[in-house]
Design an enzyme around this catalytic site. Structure first.
Site, PDB file in Angstrom:
ATOM      1  CB  CYS A   1      -0.877  -0.044   1.226  1.00 40.21           C
ATOM      2  SG  CYS A   1      -1.971   1.328   1.339  1.00 40.21           S
ATOM      3  N   GLY A   2       0.881   1.972  -1.070  1.00 36.74           N
ATOM      4  CA  GLY A   2       1.801   3.109  -1.161  1.00 36.74           C
ATOM      5  C   GLY A   2       3.138   2.564  -1.587  1.00 36.74           C
TER       6      GLY A   2
END
Lengths: 182, 166
Positions: free
Chosen positions: B51-52
């Site tokens: 995530c990211g």
């Protein structure tokens, strides 16, 4: 030579009057969001944060800081600097909301229309963006975020501690209520 | 040194190596950047769902790395062709090194390999300008460690050098 440093995930730049703040000044819970206007995950979190502020109007305030990941999102810096140009005219949140509600229209032509819809002079703002008048402010937010352990967008800090949970409304309510009762 | 718990520790001399790098396939290694701090960012794989995205984050932080004159080198077991496509899709301009053949050899030498997965661990190693490890950090594979630990380590390096010069 040196001992390993702990990777901490705490907000290092305290909230100040320079920040863009929505909600009561004396709120028990401050959520600092590092966001990228072109990031779809930020776009997905936006209505949930909005609803959180509505349901916890007395206890929660939101601070927005810029974290454009420009190499992936070509319009993100431009959008952030436009928001800052709106901010110096007292219209940050109107611009912020327009940007998140029109994430597929952040190209310069549509963005100018958005500025007009928010009630600001597009030519003036455009000139400021072209001159990078607000680039330092955006960069300051970005660097502060990096130093605080922002590892992607959105990253939220709830009363200074990085929120590593989800961004659905129940997750946000749980995190905010826990911080309020801490 | 195949156990991720055995990640290389501060004070050790960083093992020398060169690996092919994207986008041109030229051989690159930390010794090429002596005199500057080098950040080795081992990561499991291009396109791995974190995530990211960690490498995108480091690219977007390039101006901050530049203030320290620090060089960032990404390392994973992917081939240069995967690296090339990944770098293009994310606008990544710093070198991504292909620890591809023999697979994971360099990651193993740094104690940053996960034998079961056959991938590099998500590990950060900061080298001082002489090539000595000054900080290292092992992250769970699914956790993007961000860059705050790296910049703390670079700050510490800068402070140590100032003391030595003084």
């Amino acid at each position: 030579m040196t001992t390993p440093l702990q990777v901490t995930a705490r907000l290092r730049d305290p909230v100040t009057a320079d920040d863009h703040i929505r909600g009561p000044a004396d709120a028990a819970v401050t959520i600092v969001e590092y966001g990228d206007f072109q990031c779809q995950f930020c776009g997905a979190a936006y209505p949930n944060l909005h609803e959180l502020l509505r349901q916890r109007a007395d206890t929660v305030r939101l601070v927005y800081r810029y974290f454009p990941i420009a190499n992936v999102h070509p319009y993100a810096e431009r959008a952030a600097e436009t928001a800052e140009a709106a901010a110096v005219r007292g219209r940050f949140w109107e611009m912020h909301d327009w940007l998140y509600e029109h994430q597929d229209q952040l190209d310069p032509v549509h963005l100018s229309l958005g500025v007009e819809q928010v009630g600001l002079p597009p030519d003036e703002l455009n000139a400021e963006v072209e001159n990078r008048t607000h680039a330092d402010r955006v960069r300051r937010d970005f660097v502060g975020g990096i130093r605080s352990g922002v590892n992607g967008t959105p990253t939220l800090f709830v009363n200074g501690v990085r929120h590593d949970g989800g961004y659905d409304l129940p997750d946000l309510l749980t995190a905010a209520d826990a911080a309020a009762n801490a | 040194m195949s156990d991720p718990n055995g990640l290389i520790q501060p004070g050790r001399t960083a093992p020398d190596f060169t690996l092919p790098a994207t986008p041109d396939g030229a051989l690159t290694g930390p010794q090429q950047f002596r005199g500057r701090p080098v950040v080795l960012a081992f990561y499991p794989a291009d396109w791995s769902p974190v995530c990211g995205d960690q490498m995108s984050l480091y690219q977007s932080a390039a101006p901050v790395f530049a203030q320290y004159q620090a060089v960032v080198l990404g390392v994973s077991v992917d081939s240069i062709w995967s690296h090339r496509a990944f770098a293009e899709s994310r606008g990544i301009e710093f070198p991504l090194l292909a620890d591809f053949e023999p697979k994971g050899e360099v990651s193993r030498r740094y104690g940053a390999y996960q034998p079961q997965q056959g991938e590099a661990a998500r590990a950060l190693v900061v080298l001082d300008p002489t090539g000595t490890v000054t900080w290292s950090h092992l992250s769970p594979p699914d956790v993007n460690p961000g860059a705050d630990g790296i910049f703390d380590a670079l700050d510490q390096l800068a402070a140590d050098r100032k003391v030595m010069a003084g």
